[in-house]
Motif scaffolding. Structure first.
Motif, PDB file in Angstrom:
ATOM      1  N   ARG A  51       0.829  -1.186   0.000  1.00  0.00           N
ATOM      2  CA  ARG A  51       0.000   0.000   0.000  1.00  0.00           C
ATOM      3  C   ARG A  51       0.873   1.249   0.000  1.00  0.00           C
ATOM      4  O   ARG A  51       1.923   1.266   0.640  1.00  0.00           O
ATOM      5  CB  ARG A  51      -0.907   0.028   1.236  1.00  0.00           C
ATOM      6  CG  ARG A  51      -1.888  -1.131   1.316  1.00  0.00           C
ATOM      7  CD  ARG A  51      -2.730  -1.024   2.566  1.00  0.00           C
ATOM      8  NE  ARG A  51      -3.644  -2.144   2.678  1.00  0.00           N
ATOM      9  CZ  ARG A  51      -4.479  -2.336   3.699  1.00  0.00           C
ATOM     10  NH1 ARG A  51      -4.487  -1.459   4.698  1.00  0.00           N
ATOM     11  NH2 ARG A  51      -5.278  -3.371   3.733  1.00  0.00           N
TER      12      ARG A  51
ATOM     13  N   PRO B 254       0.474   6.575   3.598  1.00  0.00           N
ATOM     14  CA  PRO B 254      -0.625   7.529   3.688  1.00  0.00           C
ATOM     15  C   PRO B 254      -0.219   8.963   3.389  1.00  0.00           C
ATOM     16  O   PRO B 254      -0.988   9.718   2.797  1.00  0.00           O
ATOM     17  CB  PRO B 254      -1.098   7.360   5.140  1.00  0.00           C
ATOM     18  CG  PRO B 254      -0.719   5.960   5.499  1.00  0.00           C
ATOM     19  CD  PRO B 254       0.582   5.721   4.787  1.00  0.00           C
TER      20      PRO B 254
ATOM     21  N   ARG C  84      -7.194   9.439   0.765  1.00  0.00           N
ATOM     22  CA  ARG C  84      -7.046   8.772   2.060  1.00  0.00           C
ATOM     23  C   ARG C  84      -8.407   8.503   2.675  1.00  0.00           C
ATOM     24  O   ARG C  84      -8.646   7.439   3.251  1.00  0.00           O
ATOM     25  CB  ARG C  84      -6.191   9.620   3.003  1.00  0.00           C
ATOM     26  CG  ARG C  84      -4.713   9.656   2.674  1.00  0.00           C
ATOM     27  CD  ARG C  84      -3.883  10.097   3.875  1.00  0.00           C
ATOM     28  NE  ARG C  84      -4.286  11.411   4.349  1.00  0.00           N
ATOM     29  CZ  ARG C  84      -3.775  12.561   3.898  1.00  0.00           C
ATOM     30  NH1 ARG C  84      -2.846  12.539   2.947  1.00  0.00           N
ATOM     31  NH2 ARG C  84      -4.169  13.714   4.395  1.00  0.00           N
ATOM     32  N   GLU C  85      -9.310   9.472   2.543  1.00  0.00           N
ATOM     33  CA  GLU C  85     -10.637   9.311   3.123  1.00  0.00           C
ATOM     34  C   GLU C  85     -11.426   8.212   2.420  1.00  0.00           C
ATOM     35  O   GLU C  85     -12.108   7.412   3.062  1.00  0.00           O
ATOM     36  CB  GLU C  85     -11.398  10.637   3.052  1.00  0.00           C
ATOM     37  CG  GLU C  85     -12.735  10.636   3.753  1.00  0.00           C
ATOM     38  CD  GLU C  85     -12.621  10.482   5.266  1.00  0.00           C
ATOM     39  OE1 GLU C  85     -13.665  10.250   5.901  1.00  0.00           O
ATOM     40  OE2 GLU C  85     -11.496  10.597   5.797  1.00  0.00           O
TER      41      GLU C  85
ATOM     42  N   LEU D 283     -10.216   5.568   0.908  1.00  0.00           N
ATOM     43  CA  LEU D 283      -9.664   4.271   1.303  1.00  0.00           C
ATOM     44  C   LEU D 283     -10.044   3.924   2.733  1.00  0.00           C
ATOM     45  O   LEU D 283     -10.371   2.767   3.038  1.00  0.00           O
ATOM     46  CB  LEU D 283      -8.140   4.290   1.150  1.00  0.00           C
ATOM     47  CG  LEU D 283      -7.612   4.363  -0.291  1.00  0.00           C
ATOM     48  CD1 LEU D 283      -6.099   4.490  -0.286  1.00  0.00           C
ATOM     49  CD2 LEU D 283      -8.037   3.140  -1.091  1.00  0.00           C
ATOM     50  N   ARG D 284      -9.993   4.890   3.611  1.00  0.00           N
ATOM     51  CA  ARG D 284     -10.344   4.630   5.018  1.00  0.00           C
ATOM     52  C   ARG D 284     -11.776   4.141   5.120  1.00  0.00           C
ATOM     53  O   ARG D 284     -12.059   3.152   5.815  1.00  0.00           O
ATOM     54  CB  ARG D 284     -10.155   5.897   5.846  1.00  0.00           C
ATOM     55  CG  ARG D 284     -10.374   5.695   7.355  1.00  0.00           C
ATOM     56  CD  ARG D 284     -10.305   7.007   8.097  1.00  0.00           C
ATOM     57  NE  ARG D 284     -11.436   7.878   7.748  1.00  0.00           N
ATOM     58  CZ  ARG D 284     -12.665   7.735   8.245  1.00  0.00           C
ATOM     59  NH1 ARG D 284     -12.928   6.760   9.106  1.00  0.00           N
ATOM     60  NH2 ARG D 284     -13.620   8.564   7.876  1.00  0.00           N
ATOM     61  N   GLU D 285     -12.677   4.809   4.422  1.00  0.00           N
ATOM     62  CA  GLU D 285     -14.082   4.440   4.527  1.00  0.00           C
ATOM     63  C   GLU D 285     -14.379   3.112   3.831  1.00  0.00           C
ATOM     64  O   GLU D 285     -15.141   2.285   4.356  1.00  0.00           O
ATOM     65  CB  GLU D 285     -14.950   5.553   3.934  1.00  0.00           C
ATOM     66  CG  GLU D 285     -14.907   6.838   4.758  1.00  0.00           C
ATOM     67  CD  GLU D 285     -15.768   7.931   4.154  1.00  0.00           C
ATOM     68  OE1 GLU D 285     -16.200   7.775   2.981  1.00  0.00           O
ATOM     69  OE2 GLU D 285     -16.013   8.929   4.852  1.00  0.00           O
TER      70      GLU D 285
ATOM     71  N   ARG E 173     -12.383   0.641   3.379  1.00  0.00           N
ATOM     72  CA  ARG E 173     -11.767  -0.458   4.117  1.00  0.00           C
ATOM     73  C   ARG E 173     -12.374  -0.619   5.498  1.00  0.00           C
ATOM     74  O   ARG E 173     -12.004  -1.539   6.238  1.00  0.00           O
ATOM     75  CB  ARG E 173     -10.260  -0.222   4.243  1.00  0.00           C
ATOM     76  CG  ARG E 173      -9.495  -0.449   2.948  1.00  0.00           C
ATOM     77  CD  ARG E 173      -8.050  -0.068   3.114  1.00  0.00           C
ATOM     78  NE  ARG E 173      -7.276  -0.391   1.921  1.00  0.00           N
ATOM     79  CZ  ARG E 173      -6.227   0.277   1.492  1.00  0.00           C
ATOM     80  NH1 ARG E 173      -5.807   1.351   2.178  1.00  0.00           N
ATOM     81  NH2 ARG E 173      -5.591  -0.083   0.401  1.00  0.00           N
ATOM     82  N   GLY E 174     -13.280   0.243   5.838  1.00  0.00           N
ATOM     83  CA  GLY E 174     -13.893   0.204   7.154  1.00  0.00           C
ATOM     84  C   GLY E 174     -15.059  -0.758   7.210  1.00  0.00           C
ATOM     85  O   GLY E 174     -15.113  -1.761   6.481  1.00  0.00           O
TER      86      GLY E 174
ATOM     87  N   ARG F 106     -18.958   2.648   5.763  1.00  0.00           N
ATOM     88  CA  ARG F 106     -18.520   1.934   4.559  1.00  0.00           C
ATOM     89  C   ARG F 106     -19.660   1.811   3.561  1.00  0.00           C
ATOM     90  O   ARG F 106     -19.462   2.001   2.350  1.00  0.00           O
ATOM     91  CB  ARG F 106     -17.993   0.543   4.915  1.00  0.00           C
ATOM     92  CG  ARG F 106     -17.489  -0.226   3.681  1.00  0.00           C
ATOM     93  CD  ARG F 106     -16.994  -1.602   4.036  1.00  0.00           C
ATOM     94  NE  ARG F 106     -16.384  -2.253   2.875  1.00  0.00           N
ATOM     95  CZ  ARG F 106     -17.065  -2.906   1.942  1.00  0.00           C
ATOM     96  NH1 ARG F 106     -18.387  -3.010   2.026  1.00  0.00           N
ATOM     97  NH2 ARG F 106     -16.425  -3.474   0.927  1.00  0.00           N
TER      98      ARG F 106
END
Length: 215
Positions: free
Chosen positions: A9, A12, A20-21, A23-25, A27-28, A33
């Motif tokens: 990956r 960050p 970034r946001e 991917l964070r969401e 992958r959440g 998600r």
């Protein structure tokens, strides 16, 4: 590019805030998600509709509703591909730009397949004249005729039946490779390899006859 400790990956700090946001969401878990997936699908649907609209002349028989169904299918498949390949995102562009390309590809493939759905895929040549091009003079014609005759002989004798079918369909009859892959129950990669091997054999056949030809 710097990568994170996970090894695959992007770090960050190398990503823009919006990526970034995303991917964070994605992958959440939970409601965040689910909302991100809905927004992703909406983005991909806009891209798919754009791509289908640009190619609608290939499907004159379809009504607007049917074209939209095609875009919906493309967006659905693109969303699945994006979610499955989140770890492939390297941050070389914005996440939305990267994801957008999945929808464009899916839409393009689906339009080609739909356009060819009711068409016969010809796997044997009806005529070898498809090799021919206008020539400036009789000497050139004679040389060209010798090359064409050698190519025809090479296709008949140097290639396997499968190589011959693939070469004829892709190089002569203009069948899209994803359509041919679907009809033959194989993959694009396998067909590319078959086409490469067929061309290599034909080049060798021409060289044996003291001839050369660009492929």
């Amino acid at each position: 590019m710097t990568v994170s400790a996970a090894g695959c990956r992007p770090a960050p700090e190398r990503l823009d805030a919006a990526s970034r946001e995303w991917l964070r969401e994605l992958r959440g878990s939970g409601a965040a998600r689910e909302e991100a997936v809905v927004r992703l699908h909406a983005l991909l649907l806009r891209a798919a509709r754009f791509a289908v609209g640009r190619r609608r002349q290939a499907l004159p028989q379809l009504r607007s509703g049917e074209l939209d169904e095609l875009a919906q299918e493309a967006a659905d498949d693109a969303a699945v591909s994006v979610l499955r390949r989140l770890d492939d995102f390297r941050g070389e562009s914005r996440f939305t730009t990267w994801a957008y390309k999945f929808a464009l590809l899916e839409a393009s493939v689906k339009v080609r397949r739909r356009a060819w759905r009711d068409r016969e895929v010809t796997l044997e040549p009806e005529t070898w004249s498809q090799f021919e091009h206008p020539a400036p003079g009789p000497d050139w014609n004679a040389e060209r005729a010798a090359v064409l005759a050698a190519i025809q002989e090479g296709i008949r004798t140097a290639l396997t039946p499968h190589q011959r079918r693939v070469l004829v369909a892709l190089a002569l009859n203009g069948v899209p490779i994803d359509v041919l892959a679907e009809r033959l129950g194989t993959t694009r990669g396998a067909l590319y390899k078959t086409l490469h091997d067929a061309r290599r054999k034909l080049r060798a056949h021409l060289q044996e006859h003291g001839l050369t030809e660009d492929w």
